[in-house]
Design a protein around this motif. Structure first.
Motif, PDB file in Angstrom:
ATOM      1  N   UNK A   9      85.987  56.863  54.115  1.00 17.18           N
ATOM      2  CA  UNK A   9      87.428  56.621  53.994  1.00 17.18           C
ATOM      3  C   UNK A   9      88.259  57.274  55.094  1.00 17.18           C
ATOM      4  N   UNK A  10      87.633  58.081  55.955  1.00 16.20           N
ATOM      5  CA  UNK A  10      88.326  58.721  57.068  1.00 16.20           C
ATOM      6  C   UNK A  10      87.525  58.508  58.342  1.00 16.20           C
ATOM      7  N   UNK A  11      88.192  58.578  59.487  1.00 11.08           N
ATOM      8  CA  UNK A  11      87.455  58.505  60.742  1.00 11.08           C
ATOM      9  C   UNK A  11      88.023  59.526  61.727  1.00 11.08           C
ATOM     10  N   UNK A  12      87.244  59.809  62.754  1.00 13.24           N
ATOM     11  CA  UNK A  12      87.633  60.772  63.780  1.00 13.24           C
ATOM     12  C   UNK A  12      88.850  60.251  64.552  1.00 13.24           C
ATOM     13  N   UNK A  13      89.702  61.168  65.002  1.00 15.33           N
ATOM     14  CA  UNK A  13      90.923  60.786  65.713  1.00 15.33           C
ATOM     15  C   UNK A  13      90.612  59.962  66.963  1.00 15.33           C
ATOM     16  N   UNK A  14      89.549  60.309  67.669  1.00 17.41           N
ATOM     17  CA  UNK A  14      89.219  59.575  68.896  1.00 17.41           C
ATOM     18  C   UNK A  14      88.687  58.190  68.584  1.00 17.41           C
ATOM     19  N   UNK A  15      87.995  58.051  67.456  1.00 14.96           N
ATOM     20  CA  UNK A  15      87.574  56.717  67.020  1.00 14.96           C
ATOM     21  C   UNK A  15      88.782  55.877  66.657  1.00 14.96           C
ATOM     22  N   UNK A  16      89.711  56.460  65.915  1.00 13.87           N
ATOM     23  CA  UNK A  16      90.920  55.741  65.521  1.00 13.87           C
ATOM     24  C   UNK A  16      91.697  55.273  66.745  1.00 13.87           C
ATOM     25  N   UNK A  17      91.806  56.138  67.739  1.00  9.65           N
ATOM     26  CA  UNK A  17      92.528  55.778  68.966  1.00  9.65           C
ATOM     27  C   UNK A  17      91.891  54.557  69.632  1.00  9.65           C
ATOM     28  N   UNK A  44      86.272  61.763  43.333  1.00 10.99           N
ATOM     29  CA  UNK A  44      87.093  61.264  44.441  1.00 10.99           C
ATOM     30  C   UNK A  44      87.908  62.375  45.082  1.00 10.99           C
ATOM     31  N   UNK A  45      88.088  62.268  46.386  1.00 12.61           N
ATOM     32  CA  UNK A  45      89.021  63.113  47.106  1.00 12.61           C
ATOM     33  C   UNK A  45      90.295  62.302  47.315  1.00 12.61           C
ATOM     34  N   UNK A  46      91.469  62.918  47.165  1.00 11.90           N
ATOM     35  CA  UNK A  46      92.709  62.156  47.230  1.00 11.90           C
ATOM     36  C   UNK A  46      93.205  61.860  48.640  1.00 11.90           C
ATOM     37  N   UNK A  47      92.584  62.452  49.673  1.00 12.83           N
ATOM     38  CA  UNK A  47      93.125  62.291  51.021  1.00 12.83           C
ATOM     39  C   UNK A  47      92.899  60.874  51.548  1.00 12.83           C
ATOM     40  N   UNK A  48      93.856  60.441  52.388  1.00 15.35           N
ATOM     41  CA  UNK A  48      93.809  59.129  53.016  1.00 15.35           C
ATOM     42  C   UNK A  48      94.185  59.272  54.483  1.00 15.35           C
ATOM     43  N   UNK A  49      93.806  58.292  55.283  1.00 16.18           N
ATOM     44  CA  UNK A  49      94.134  58.353  56.711  1.00 16.18           C
ATOM     45  C   UNK A  49      95.636  58.412  56.930  1.00 16.18           C
ATOM     46  N   UNK A  50      96.391  57.715  56.096  1.00 16.67           N
ATOM     47  CA  UNK A  50      97.841  57.713  56.261  1.00 16.67           C
ATOM     48  C   UNK A  50      98.478  59.065  56.050  1.00 16.67           C
ATOM     49  N   UNK A  51      97.781  59.967  55.338  1.00 13.91           N
ATOM     50  CA  UNK A  51      98.297  61.325  55.162  1.00 13.91           C
ATOM     51  C   UNK A  51      98.347  62.069  56.491  1.00 13.91           C
ATOM     52  N   UNK A  52      97.435  61.737  57.388  1.00 12.50           N
ATOM     53  CA  UNK A  52      97.346  62.414  58.677  1.00 12.50           C
ATOM     54  C   UNK A  52      98.136  61.688  59.766  1.00 12.50           C
ATOM     55  N   UNK A  53      98.391  60.399  59.550  1.00 15.10           N
ATOM     56  CA  UNK A  53      99.114  59.605  60.541  1.00 15.10           C
ATOM     57  C   UNK A  53     100.185  58.763  59.843  1.00 15.10           C
ATOM     58  N   UNK A  54     101.197  59.416  59.272  1.00 20.16           N
ATOM     59  CA  UNK A  54     102.206  58.664  58.514  1.00 20.16           C
ATOM     60  C   UNK A  54     102.967  57.657  59.365  1.00 20.16           C
ATOM     61  N   UNK A  55     103.150  57.961  60.648  1.00 19.56           N
ATOM     62  CA  UNK A  55     103.883  57.039  61.508  1.00 19.56           C
ATOM     63  C   UNK A  55     103.087  55.740  61.720  1.00 19.56           C
ATOM     64  N   UNK A 186      88.524  40.107  58.218  1.00 16.36           N
ATOM     65  CA  UNK A 186      88.579  41.015  59.345  1.00 16.36           C
ATOM     66  C   UNK A 186      87.199  41.412  59.829  1.00 16.36           C
ATOM     67  N   UNK A 187      87.187  42.254  60.845  1.00 18.46           N
ATOM     68  CA  UNK A 187      85.958  42.737  61.455  1.00 18.46           C
ATOM     69  C   UNK A 187      85.560  44.074  60.837  1.00 18.46           C
ATOM     70  N   UNK A 188      84.283  44.237  60.553  1.00 17.53           N
ATOM     71  CA  UNK A 188      83.763  45.526  60.102  1.00 17.53           C
ATOM     72  C   UNK A 188      83.548  46.406  61.330  1.00 17.53           C
ATOM     73  N   UNK A 189      84.100  47.627  61.308  1.00 16.45           N
ATOM     74  CA  UNK A 189      83.973  48.526  62.458  1.00 16.45           C
ATOM     75  C   UNK A 189      83.517  49.900  61.975  1.00 16.45           C
ATOM     76  N   UNK A 190      82.666  50.532  62.755  1.00 13.97           N
ATOM     77  CA  UNK A 190      82.164  51.853  62.416  1.00 13.97           C
ATOM     78  C   UNK A 190      81.886  52.622  63.695  1.00 13.97           C
ATOM     79  N   UNK A 191      81.732  53.937  63.576  1.00 16.30           N
ATOM     80  CA  UNK A 191      81.252  54.727  64.704  1.00 16.30           C
ATOM     81  C   UNK A 191      79.910  55.365  64.361  1.00 16.30           C
TER      82      UNK A 191
END
Length: 220
Positions: A9-17, A44-55, A186-191
């Protein structure tokens, strides 16, 4: 173009970029909290990617909230059992569990796995025991893993359960990936190269047409 990140449910910042440079939006699932039996599951952990990148969430570049938790439905159980009965899929899984630090992190607590400077992992005893080739051909199914979970011994003293549970969690994550990609078109993407190979094998076996892309991690 939109993409769905997998298997977690989360990915590395450089992967996201890198993903945002290629796709208009990237979808993220919520933490996968599976309920194997009424008495066994993951929390479950409550954290989401949007918590780290709200913009990015506000701009629609990150889209989240895809639920992949709860008890397994019959069609999901059938899909998992097909993966677990596939010798090619099992071989990829076994190699990844034995040698792929990034893959191991999706299944075991990071506190229990330490990465050496040369990239190898300092193995907890259960991982060390899984290197033997017998595990690759040991039959498993969702029902057999459920039965193993009900044994009286603590789970960390039951390597059969640990290996089988790792198989189930991995397969379910990929089955949800296929399901969500179909819904999102959509496309499935992973690192994770190992997860990429496992998903490709599942799709090949099932004759599923799915765009599946892997970002190569370099230096992180």
């Amino acid at each position: 173009m939109n993409a769905l990140f997998y298997p977690v449910h989360l990915c590395h910042a450089r992967t996201l970029e890198r993903l945002l440079s290629e796709y208009d939006s990237v979808h993220f699932r919520d933490f996968m909290a599976l309920q194997l039996t009424p008495f066994m599951g993951t929390t479950a952990f409550p954290d989401r990617m949007g918590d780290y990148y709200p913009e990015l969430l506000d701009a629609g570049r990150i889209i989240q909230g895809h639920n992949v938790s709860g008890a397994l439905q019959p069609d999901m159980i059938a899909a998992v059992d097909r993966d677990l009965a596939d010798p090619a899929w099992r071989a990829i899984f076994h190699d990844a569990l034995s040698d792929d630090y990034q893959f191991q992190r999706t299944l075991f607590d990071e506190a229990d796995i330490r990465k050496r400077e040369n990239g190898d992992s300092l193995e907890i005893p259960v991982l060390s025991g899984f290197r033997t080739p017998d595990w690759q051909t040991t039959p498993f199914s969702v029902e057999s893993v459920k039965a193993l979970s009900l044994r009286s011994r603590p789970r960390h003293h039951n390597p059969g359960f640990e290996y089988g549970w790792a198989l189930v969690k991995t397969s379910v994550a990929l089955a949800y990936t296929i399901q969500l990609c179909r819904q999102l078109q959509g496309t499935a993407v992973t690192d994770s190269a190992s997860h990429h190979r496992l998903l490709a094998q599942s799709c090949y076996r099932e004759r599923i047409e799915l765009s599946n892309s892997c970002v190569k991690r370099e230096g992180y």
